[in-house]
Design a protein around this motif. Structure first.
Motif, PDB file in Angstrom:
ATOM      1  N   GLY A 431       0.816  -1.214   0.000  1.00  0.00           N
ATOM      2  CA  GLY A 431       0.000   0.000   0.000  1.00  0.00           C
ATOM      3  C   GLY A 431       0.846   1.257   0.000  1.00  0.00           C
ATOM      4  O   GLY A 431       0.570   2.212  -0.740  1.00  0.00           O
ATOM      5  N   HIS A 432       1.896   1.271   0.829  1.00  0.00           N
ATOM      6  CA  HIS A 432       2.816   2.417   0.814  1.00  0.00           C
ATOM      7  C   HIS A 432       3.489   2.548  -0.549  1.00  0.00           C
ATOM      8  O   HIS A 432       3.604   3.661  -1.103  1.00  0.00           O
ATOM      9  CB  HIS A 432       3.887   2.245   1.891  1.00  0.00           C
ATOM     10  CG  HIS A 432       3.388   2.396   3.295  1.00  0.00           C
ATOM     11  ND1 HIS A 432       2.678   3.485   3.716  1.00  0.00           N
ATOM     12  CD2 HIS A 432       3.513   1.585   4.376  1.00  0.00           C
ATOM     13  CE1 HIS A 432       2.379   3.354   5.000  1.00  0.00           C
ATOM     14  NE2 HIS A 432       2.877   2.195   5.426  1.00  0.00           N
ATOM     15  N   THR A 435       0.942   3.579  -3.575  1.00  0.00           N
ATOM     16  CA  THR A 435       0.501   4.976  -3.463  1.00  0.00           C
ATOM     17  C   THR A 435       1.650   5.937  -3.737  1.00  0.00           C
ATOM     18  O   THR A 435       1.452   6.999  -4.328  1.00  0.00           O
ATOM     19  CB  THR A 435      -0.084   5.243  -2.064  1.00  0.00           C
ATOM     20  OG1 THR A 435       0.858   4.820  -1.053  1.00  0.00           O
ATOM     21  CG2 THR A 435      -1.401   4.513  -1.873  1.00  0.00           C
ATOM     22  N   THR A 439       1.233   8.552  -6.904  1.00  0.00           N
ATOM     23  CA  THR A 439       0.918   9.906  -6.440  1.00  0.00           C
ATOM     24  C   THR A 439       1.901  10.896  -7.031  1.00  0.00           C
ATOM     25  O   THR A 439       3.116  10.762  -6.833  1.00  0.00           O
ATOM     26  CB  THR A 439       0.962   9.978  -4.906  1.00  0.00           C
ATOM     27  OG1 THR A 439       0.045   9.030  -4.355  1.00  0.00           O
ATOM     28  CG2 THR A 439       0.588  11.370  -4.420  1.00  0.00           C
ATOM     29  N   VAL A 480      -1.048  10.876   2.079  1.00  0.00           N
ATOM     30  CA  VAL A 480      -1.674   9.764   1.358  1.00  0.00           C
ATOM     31  C   VAL A 480      -0.759   8.537   1.386  1.00  0.00           C
ATOM     32  O   VAL A 480      -1.207   7.413   1.659  1.00  0.00           O
ATOM     33  CB  VAL A 480      -1.994  10.187  -0.089  1.00  0.00           C
ATOM     34  CG1 VAL A 480      -2.439   8.975  -0.910  1.00  0.00           C
ATOM     35  CG2 VAL A 480      -3.060  11.261  -0.108  1.00  0.00           C
ATOM     36  N   VAL A 481       0.529   8.733   1.112  1.00  0.00           N
ATOM     37  CA  VAL A 481       1.476   7.618   1.121  1.00  0.00           C
ATOM     38  C   VAL A 481       1.598   7.029   2.523  1.00  0.00           C
ATOM     39  O   VAL A 481       1.658   5.806   2.704  1.00  0.00           O
ATOM     40  CB  VAL A 481       2.845   8.082   0.588  1.00  0.00           C
ATOM     41  CG1 VAL A 481       3.873   6.962   0.702  1.00  0.00           C
ATOM     42  CG2 VAL A 481       2.732   8.551  -0.852  1.00  0.00           C
ATOM     43  N   GLY A 484      -1.363   4.896   3.248  1.00  0.00           N
ATOM     44  CA  GLY A 484      -1.635   3.853   2.262  1.00  0.00           C
ATOM     45  C   GLY A 484      -1.560   2.456   2.834  1.00  0.00           C
ATOM     46  O   GLY A 484      -2.257   1.538   2.370  1.00  0.00           O
ATOM     47  N   ALA A 571      -6.133   7.574  -0.260  1.00  0.00           N
ATOM     48  CA  ALA A 571      -5.275   6.393  -0.251  1.00  0.00           C
ATOM     49  C   ALA A 571      -6.100   5.136  -0.510  1.00  0.00           C
ATOM     50  O   ALA A 571      -5.688   4.246  -1.279  1.00  0.00           O
ATOM     51  CB  ALA A 571      -4.543   6.286   1.086  1.00  0.00           C
ATOM     52  N   LYS A 572      -7.276   5.067   0.098  1.00  0.00           N
ATOM     53  CA  LYS A 572      -8.145   3.900  -0.101  1.00  0.00           C
ATOM     54  C   LYS A 572      -8.606   3.799  -1.547  1.00  0.00           C
ATOM     55  O   LYS A 572      -8.678   2.714  -2.132  1.00  0.00           O
ATOM     56  CB  LYS A 572      -9.335   4.015   0.850  1.00  0.00           C
ATOM     57  CG  LYS A 572     -10.177   2.766   0.942  1.00  0.00           C
ATOM     58  CD  LYS A 572     -11.233   2.932   2.027  1.00  0.00           C
ATOM     59  CE  LYS A 572     -12.099   1.680   2.135  1.00  0.00           C
ATOM     60  NZ  LYS A 572     -13.131   1.840   3.184  1.00  0.00           N
ATOM     61  N   VAL A 575      -5.465   2.483  -3.759  1.00  0.00           N
ATOM     62  CA  VAL A 575      -5.151   1.061  -3.660  1.00  0.00           C
ATOM     63  C   VAL A 575      -6.254   0.212  -4.287  1.00  0.00           C
ATOM     64  O   VAL A 575      -5.996  -0.891  -4.806  1.00  0.00           O
ATOM     65  CB  VAL A 575      -4.917   0.651  -2.184  1.00  0.00           C
ATOM     66  CG1 VAL A 575      -3.706   1.379  -1.613  1.00  0.00           C
ATOM     67  CG2 VAL A 575      -6.143   0.884  -1.324  1.00  0.00           C
TER      68      VAL A 575
END
Length: 617
Positions: A431-432, A435, A439, A480-481, A484, A571-572, A575
Motif C-alpha cells: 500500500g505504501h 501509493t 501519487t 496519502v502515502v 496507504g 489512499a483507499k 489502492v
C-alpha cells in the motif's frame, strides 16, 4: 596500575617491615628468658647473637630443652629467646655473665630509624588516608595544590593542531564566517588600526554530530595559535567556588599565550538560564557562569584571545551570555544538504577499498537528515559488512545493508510471524509502495522490504527530493502515502492491525503542524496558533502561556481530522484502483521479501494498461 596510590603502597610496606622486624619468622624453637639464663649458668651455651630485642642461642651440642608453646622438650642446637631489656641498651649484667661463661657474643648494629618509623607510623597512616580521600573527592589524580587549576588541554607547538578547513567537508557558509576569526588572530593590527573589533565570542550552534568541534579545531589549525579545549562539565565540582577558580586560571593561561583560542564544548551544562525553573538553581553552576561572564567582559580591545563554544541547546543559554560583547556571533552548523553529504562521504571513503559499483551520489540522496557523524558511521558499518563476508572491496550492497541496519536496526530473524500476519505485512507495505508510485510529487520509491528489523516488521525506502519550501499539495501527498498501508489492510485483508501505529503518529504530527504553524487548515488559513522557539527546556514549558482557547483547540482538532480523513479516503481509492498492482507487489514481497522500486513501478504501469479488477480477488 595507575589506579593504585604509591603512597599507600609505601606505607603498607613500612608497616609490614616494622611488624616483622622485631618478630622474625623462622623455624627455630623459642625458649623463655629464664631457661636461657639457666643454660648460660650451666655452661651449655656456645654462642649468642643479639639482634634488637631478640637473641639467637647456639648450644654446644643438640639437647632436649623446654620451649615456648610445647608440652614436651624439643631436641635442637639452636634456639631463639626474647630479651627483657631495651633493644637499644642491652642488659650489661647479661653481657658480663656471658663473657664469664666463655660464650661468644655477637651483636647487630642498632639503627634509630625503625624506632622513629614505629613511633610515627600512626600519624603517617592518618595523613595518607586523608590525602587519598581528598584526592578521590576532587575527582582527579593531580596534586592537592592543583585542585582549583584549569583542566583544559592545551595544543601548542609541541602538539600542534593539524586540522584545517580543507579537512572539513561542506559548511561553506560557516567556514566563511570563521575565516574572519582566523584573519584576526593572524593579523590583529589590521583590525585595530581601522577601529574594528572582532567578536570576542563565537557560539557554534547545531544538532549533535554536525562537526562543531571539528570546525573549532580547524580554526585553531588555520590560525596556528595555542588552542585550549575543555568540556564545560569539567568546571563543575562538589565544592562551591572550584569552577570559578578553574575559569580564572583558564583565562589567565590564555592571556599569557595570546593570541589564543579557548574552546568550551557543551557550554549549556553551565550556561543555563539562571532561575529558569527545574535545574536552574545551583550555587556552583551559577558562580561558574558568573565568572565566565566576568572574564569575557573583562577583555580589553587589544587582547587577541577568542572564545569559541559549542552547544545544541541555544534556547536554554542565559541571555547575559549571548549579549553583544560576549558571545555576540552565532554560527549555525546545520545538517548537511545533499551536495555536502556527498563531499563528507568522499572524505570518509578516501582510504577505503571501494568497488566501482559504489555510487556516492545515490548514497547522498539516500541519507537525508544524516549528520557528518552519521555518515562516518555509515561508511564504517559498510566496511564491517564487507569484512564480515571476507570481501576485498566494499560494494554498493554493503552500503545498503549498513543503511538498513542504521535506520531500522538489526534483522530480527528469531521473530515468529504467522502466514496471515506475513500476508498482512506484505499488503501493508505494498500500500505504501503503490501509493508512492502513483501519487504525483511523492518521493521516489527505492525499495520495499518485509524483513523484520528492530521494531519494524517491514519498510519502504524513498529517495526524497530536498526542498526549501514545501507546498500544501506535496504535504497532502505525503499523508496519502503514509496512510496507504492502513488503507491496503482494510481493502485487501478485510481487517485492520496495529502495524500502522507509527504511520498514524507521523501523519497526525504533520497534519497538526499544517494547521497550527503553516495555516493550511480549513478554518485557520492565515494565522499561526503556536510559536516555534526551537527546543524547549524542561521547566519552561510548564510555565508557557496557552496560545489559544478551548474553543479554538476544538476547531484545530476538527481541521486535523478533516485533513487526515481526506488523505485516507484518497489512499483507499488509489489502492482500490490499482488492485492488480497491489496483488503483484504483495506476491513479489511474499516470494522475495525485498524488491526494488522498479518492480513496483512496472506493476503500476501494467495495471494502468489493464482494466481494474476486484480488490478481493
Amino acid at each position: 596500575m595507575r589506579r593504585f596510590n604509591p603512597w599507600l603502597i609505601l606505607l603498607l610496606v613500612l608497616g609490614l617491615y616494622l611488624v616483622f622486624a622485631n618478630n622474625p619468622v623462622g623455624a627455630r624453637p623459642e625458649i623463655d628468658y629464664t631457661t636461657f639464663k639457666n643454660l648460660v649458668s650451666e655452661g651449655r651455651v656456645e654462642s649468642v647473637f643479639l639482634s634488637g630485642g631478640n637473641a639467637t642461642v647456639t648450644l654446644k651440642e643438640a639437647q632436649n630443652v623446654d620451649v615456648v608453646g610445647r608440652d614436651a622438650p624439643v631436641s635442637s642446637q639452636t634456639f631463639t629467646t626474647r630479651l627483657l631489656s631495651n633493644p637499644a641498651t642491652p642488659d650489661n649484667s647479661l653481657i658480663q655473665q656471658l663473657q664469664a661463661s666463655g660464650v661468644r657474643v655477637r651483636q647487630q648494629a642498632q639503627s634509630i630509624w625503625p624506632q622513629i618509623l614505629f613511633n610515627f607510623l600512626p600519624l603517617l597512616l592518618f595523613v595518607g588516608l586523608f590525602y587519598f580521600i581528598f584526592m578521590r573527592a576532587q575527582g582527579g589524580q593531580s596534586g592537592v595544590m592543583q585542585f582549583g587549576q584549569s583542566r583544559a588541554k592545551r595544543y601548542g607547538k609541541e602538539n600542534r593542531v593539524n586540522t584545517t578547513f580543507g579537512d572539513v567537508a561542506g559548511h561553506e557558509e560557516a567556514k566563511r564566517e570563521l575565516i574572519e576569526v582566523v584573519d584576526f588572530l593572524k593579523n590583529p593590527q589590521k583590525y585595530v588600526n581601522i577601529g574594528a573589533e572582532i567578536p570576542k565570542g563565537v557560539l557554534l550552534v547545531g544538532p549533535p554530530g554536525t562537526g562543531k568541534t571539528l570546525l573549532a579545531r580547524a580554526v585553531a589549525g588555520e590560525a596556528d595559535v595555542p588552542f585550549f579545549t575543555v568540556s564545560a562539565s569539567e568546571f563543575m565540582e562538589m565544592f562551591v567556588g572550584v569552577g570559578a577558580s578553574r575559569v580564572r586560571t583558564l583565562f589567565e593561561d590564555a592571556r599569557k599565550a595570546a593570541p589564543a583560542i579557548i574552546f568550551i564544548d557543551e557550554i549549556d551544562s553551565i550556561g543555563r538560564k539562571r532561575g529558569a525553573g527545574i535545574g536552574g538553581g545551583h550555587d556552583e553552576r551559577e558562580q561558574t557562569l558568573n565568572q565566565i561572564l566576568s572574564e569575557m567582559d573583562g577583555f580589553d580591545k587589544s587582547t587577541s584571545v577568542i572564545i569559541m563554544a559549542a552547544t545544541n541547546r541555544p534556547d536554554i543559554l542565559d541571555p547575559a551570555l549571548l549579549r553583544p560583547g560576549r558571545f555576540d556571533r552565532q554560527v549555525t552548523i546545520d545538517l548537511p544538504n545533499m551536495k555536502e553529504r556527498e563531499a563528507i562521504l568522499k572524505v570518509h571513503m578516501r582510504n577505503k577499498p571501494l568497488s566501482t559499483s559504489v555510487n556516492v551520489d545515490e548514497l547522498s540522496k539516500s541519507t537525508p537528515y544524516f549528520s557528518g557523524a552519521d555518515l562516518k558511521n555509515l561508511v564504517n558499518e559498510a566496511a564491517l559488512e564487507a569484512a564480515r563476508v571476507n570481501k576485498a572491496q566494499i560494494d554498493m550492497s554493503d552500503f545498503y545493508r549498513a543503511l538498513d541496519k542504521i535506520t531500522l536496526g538489526l534483522e530480527n530473524g528469531s521473530l515468529t510471524v504467522t502466514p496471515d500476519e506475513r500476508r498482512a505485512i506484505a499488503y501493508h507495505e505494498a500500500g505504501h509502495a503503490v501509493t508512492a508510485a502513483v501519487t504525483p510529487g511523492a518521493d521516489k520509491l527505492q525499495k520495499v522490504s518485509i524483513i523484520p528489523r528492530g521494531r519494524a516488521l517491514g519498510a519502504a525506502f524513498y529517495l526524497p527530493e530536498e526542498q526549501v519550501l514545501v507546498s500544501r499539495e506535496r504535504l497532502e501527498n505525503q499523508l496519502v502515502v503514509s496512510l496507504g498501508g492502513r488503507a491496503a489492510e482494510e481493502v485487501f485483508i478485510g481487517q485492520v492491525t496495529t502495524g500502522a501505529a507509527d504511520d498514524f503518529r507521523k501523519s497526525t504530527n504533520m497534519a497538526r503542524r499544517m494547521v497550527l504553524e503553516w495555516g493550511m487548515g480549513d478554518t485557520f488559513q492565515h494565522q499561526a496558533l503556536t510559536t516555534d522557539n526551537g527546543p524547549v527546556f524542561l521547566g519552561e514549558d510548564m510555565a508557557q502561556r496557552k496560545e489559544f482557547s478551548e474553543h479554538t483547540a476544538r476547531l484545530v482538532d476538527e481541521d486535523v481530522k478533516r485533513i487526515l480523513d481526506r488523505a485516507y479516503a484518497r489512499a483507499k481509492q488509489l489502492v482500490t484502483e490499482y488492485a492488480g498492482a497491489m496483488h503483484e507487489v504483495a506476491d513479489a514481497l511474499l516470494t522475495s521479501e525485498l524488491i526494488t522500486g522498479d518492480v513496483v513501478r512496472e506493476a503500476v504501469s501494467k495495471a494502468r494498461r489493464e482494466p481494474s479488477a476486484n480488490p478481493a480477488d
